[in-house]
Design a protein around this motif. Structure first.
Motif, PDB file in Angstrom:
ATOM      1  N   VAL A 415     -40.600  21.782 -30.414  1.00  0.00           N
ATOM      2  CA  VAL A 415     -41.140  20.666 -29.640  1.00  0.00           C
ATOM      3  C   VAL A 415     -40.950  19.394 -30.460  1.00  0.00           C
ATOM      4  N   ALA A 416     -41.065  18.270 -29.798  1.00  0.00           N
ATOM      5  CA  ALA A 416     -41.015  17.009 -30.532  1.00  0.00           C
ATOM      6  C   ALA A 416     -42.255  16.900 -31.407  1.00  0.00           C
ATOM      7  N   PRO A 417     -42.154  16.322 -32.615  1.00  0.00           N
ATOM      8  CA  PRO A 417     -43.328  16.211 -33.490  1.00  0.00           C
ATOM      9  C   PRO A 417     -44.529  15.596 -32.801  1.00  0.00           C
ATOM     10  N   GLY A 418     -44.296  14.638 -31.923  1.00  0.00           N
ATOM     11  CA  GLY A 418     -45.401  13.985 -31.225  1.00  0.00           C
ATOM     12  C   GLY A 418     -46.094  14.864 -30.205  1.00  0.00           C
ATOM     13  N   ASP A 419     -45.462  15.992 -29.851  1.00  0.00           N
ATOM     14  CA  ASP A 419     -46.052  16.903 -28.864  1.00  0.00           C
ATOM     15  C   ASP A 419     -46.842  18.043 -29.505  1.00  0.00           C
ATOM     16  N   LEU A 420     -46.859  18.103 -30.829  1.00  0.00           N
ATOM     17  CA  LEU A 420     -47.672  19.120 -31.498  1.00  0.00           C
ATOM     18  C   LEU A 420     -49.147  18.847 -31.221  1.00  0.00           C
ATOM     19  N   ARG A 421     -49.908  19.897 -30.952  1.00  0.00           N
ATOM     20  CA  ARG A 421     -51.324  19.752 -30.632  1.00  0.00           C
ATOM     21  C   ARG A 421     -52.162  19.999 -31.874  1.00  0.00           C
ATOM     22  N   HIS A 422     -52.899  18.961 -32.280  1.00  0.00           N
ATOM     23  CA  HIS A 422     -53.783  19.066 -33.438  1.00  0.00           C
ATOM     24  C   HIS A 422     -55.192  19.426 -32.990  1.00  0.00           C
ATOM     25  N   ARG A 423     -55.914  20.131 -33.848  1.00  0.00           N
ATOM     26  CA  ARG A 423     -57.321  20.425 -33.561  1.00  0.00           C
ATOM     27  C   ARG A 423     -58.130  19.142 -33.686  1.00  0.00           C
ATOM     28  N   GLN A 424     -58.898  18.848 -32.689  1.00  0.00           N
ATOM     29  CA  GLN A 424     -59.729  17.654 -32.696  1.00  0.00           C
ATOM     30  C   GLN A 424     -61.172  18.016 -33.055  1.00  0.00           C
ATOM     31  N   ARG A 425     -61.848  17.097 -33.705  1.00  0.00           N
ATOM     32  CA  ARG A 425     -63.251  17.281 -34.095  1.00  0.00           C
ATOM     33  C   ARG A 425     -63.447  18.563 -34.898  1.00  0.00           C
ATOM     34  N   SER A 426     -62.537  18.842 -35.784  1.00  0.00           N
ATOM     35  CA  SER A 426     -62.636  20.046 -36.598  1.00  0.00           C
ATOM     36  C   SER A 426     -62.851  19.667 -38.052  1.00  0.00           C
ATOM     37  N   ILE A 427     -63.711  20.395 -38.710  1.00  0.00           N
ATOM     38  CA  ILE A 427     -63.999  20.172 -40.117  1.00  0.00           C
ATOM     39  C   ILE A 427     -62.720  20.292 -40.942  1.00  0.00           C
ATOM     40  N   VAL A 428     -61.915  21.300 -40.633  1.00  0.00           N
ATOM     41  CA  VAL A 428     -60.627  21.472 -41.283  1.00  0.00           C
ATOM     42  C   VAL A 428     -59.550  21.091 -40.279  1.00  0.00           C
ATOM     43  N   PHE A 429     -58.821  20.025 -40.561  1.00  0.00           N
ATOM     44  CA  PHE A 429     -57.797  19.534 -39.657  1.00  0.00           C
ATOM     45  C   PHE A 429     -56.620  20.505 -39.643  1.00  0.00           C
ATOM     46  N   GLY A 430     -56.026  20.688 -38.468  1.00  0.00           N
ATOM     47  CA  GLY A 430     -54.912  21.618 -38.383  1.00  0.00           C
ATOM     48  C   GLY A 430     -54.212  21.554 -37.050  1.00  0.00           C
ATOM     49  N   LEU A 431     -53.283  22.477 -36.856  1.00  0.00           N
ATOM     50  CA  LEU A 431     -52.502  22.573 -35.636  1.00  0.00           C
ATOM     51  C   LEU A 431     -52.973  23.738 -34.787  1.00  0.00           C
ATOM     52  N   GLU A 432     -52.945  23.539 -33.470  1.00  0.00           N
ATOM     53  CA  GLU A 432     -53.222  24.650 -32.554  1.00  0.00           C
ATOM     54  C   GLU A 432     -52.083  25.666 -32.600  1.00  0.00           C
ATOM     55  N   ARG A 433     -50.848  25.151 -32.553  1.00  0.00           N
ATOM     56  CA  ARG A 433     -49.664  26.011 -32.580  1.00  0.00           C
ATOM     57  C   ARG A 433     -48.577  25.300 -33.368  1.00  0.00           C
TER      58      ARG A 433
END
Length: 445
Positions: A415-433
């Motif tokens: 996917v395009a980098p801008g389409d990556l889904r980040h976890r929101q409001r999470s203590i540890v920031f990360g990616l959904e997939r």
């Protein structure tokens, strides 16, 4: 990040201390008394006034957070039911707060009722002050020295090889697209932690499920406390079992060497800190770090071919991404002046690690700058609560990221980098997939 409580804490030193962890789990009995019976654990969501600093723009701190740092690196964030919450965003100011054990406490045990642990005692390093903190940290420190960690390097390499085989198999069996989060980013640190703690194989599936539930604050106070309580009970049961029959890992070794000096709650808390700091943080760093590197093909190729570049790359990724959003909360023991600003006694002081690690006053760049890579960033915290497993976390990343680049030099995002889904409001920031196409596999590690 940490734990980042940071395997390790925030990687033990880096983490259930958070904006939301504080509001969800803080001071249940005290807050009930102060606020006329209001129980914050019954909140069905975390107020926006508290959770907005966890938001990112892509992987970077939000413009609002950066603007707050530039306007004043020490500011009152909000008052919740009479409890003042302050946010610190500057590098120098964070170091000042995190190094000052006399003016602040991280111990929330006097405030937490049965919902937070065993009879109000949660154990662990992150929520403990000296002298208990000193005594407990001394139990773990020998296991995280550079000399001791050299023994686990072959184990980390073997785990990486096995998981890379799984990635290749998944690509071949499907349409060529593989989600690196469940196939590589999560299993590598998870298996390291299981081996480190001596976790029985038949308990690992439950351990993995509990570990992933505790960082997302979308469920409010009850959800956060429930997830933390569940993982802690699991580890308390495991400590009790190993007290009868010590296993080969860290839990068993501490019991054999210091069994009479440590309670089940204390050792369960230490094991919880290892899980808390070392699993989700390292998994997030592996996924986010891979995504960032795949945006720079020249650097990805260099990582695959030049072992010497791995250290600076990892150090800059740790700083740039700062997956641990906030350090353990500090409770002001007295009126204290930070960065020229008076913070009143009784206030909760939250320290934003991403904001500080992007502070231009400290010479930090807005993007990767290998020429200025440093290990003195704040991704692992600072002071006596700095992540005790920082070296182990770094070792994992320095091993796992180049191994991935060498095995799949032509790896591409699907996917395009801008389409990556980040976890929101999470203590540890990360990616959904992290969907990727592992083309051009080489059978080397």
């Amino acid at each position: 990040m940490g734990l980042v409580a940071a395997m390790t804490s925030t990687i033990t030193g880096t983490i259930t201390g958070t904006i939301t962890g504080t509001v969800a789990g803080v001071a249940r009995r005290t807050l009930v008394a102060r606020t006329g019976g209001v129980d914050l654990t019954r909140l069905d969501r975390v107020p926006r006034s508290l959770s907005w600093p966890l938001r990112r723009e892509g992987a970077a701190p939000s413009a609002r957070l950066s603007a707050m740092r530039e306007a004043g690196p020490v500011q009152r964030l909000v008052t919740v039911l009479g409890l003042e919450v302050w946010l610190v965003t500057g590098d120098a100011e964070l170091r000042e707060v995190l190094a000052d054990g006399a003016s602040y406490s991280t111990d929330i045990r006097p405030y937490v009722g049965r919902s937070g642990g065993s009879d109000g005692d949660i154990g662990g390093l992150g929520f403990t002050d000296p002298p208990d903190h000193t005594r407990l940290r001394r139990l773990l420190t020998p296991e995280f020295t550079v000399r001791r960690l050299q023994r686990v390097q072959p184990m980390i390499e073997e785990i990486c090889r096995g998981r890379l085989d799984e990635v290749a198999a998944a690509a071949t069996a499907g349409d060529g697209v593989v989600d690196l989060v469940p196939t590589y980013a999560f299993p590598v640190p998870f298996l390291v932690i299981c081996e480190l703690l001596g976790m029985p194989h038949d308990q690992r599936e439950t351990f993995a499920r509990l570990a992933t539930q505790r960082f997302d604050v979308g469920g409010g106070g009850a959800g956060t406390l429930g997830a933390i309580g569940g993982s802690r009970r699991f580890l308390l049961d495991e400590v009790a079992r190993q007290r009868r029959d010590p296993g080969p890992g860290l839990i068993g070794q501490i019991l054999r060497e210091h069994g009479d000096e440590v309670t089940d709650v204390e050792l369960g808390g230490l094991a919880d800190g290892v899980m808390t700091g070392g699993l989700e943080t390292s998994a997030s760093m592996l996924a986010l770090g891979t995504a960032r590197l795949l945006e720079d093909r020249a650097l990805w190729q260099r990582l695959a071919e030049d072992a010497a570049v791995a250290g600076p790359v990892v150090d800059e990724l740790l700083r740039l991404l700062s997956v641990v959003q906030v350090a353990f909360p500090r409770f002001a023991r007295r009126d204290v002046v930070v960065g020229g600003v008076r913070v009143p006694r009784g206030a909760v002081v939250m320290c934003s690690l991403p904001a500080a690690n992007h502070d231009p006053r400290a010479g930090y760049a807005a993007d990767l700058d290998l020429a200025r890579a440093t290990r003195s960033h704040l991704a692992f915290g600072h002071g006596v609560h700095r992540c005790i497993g920082a070296e182990l976390a770094r070792m994992e990343l320095v091993t796992a990221l180049p191994a991935l680049a060498r095995r799949f030099p032509d790896l591409d995002l699907d996917v395009a980098p801008g389409d990556l889904r980040h976890r929101q409001r999470s203590i540890v920031f990360g990616l959904e997939r992290l969907p990727v196409r592992p083309r051009g596999a080489r059978h080397v590690v």
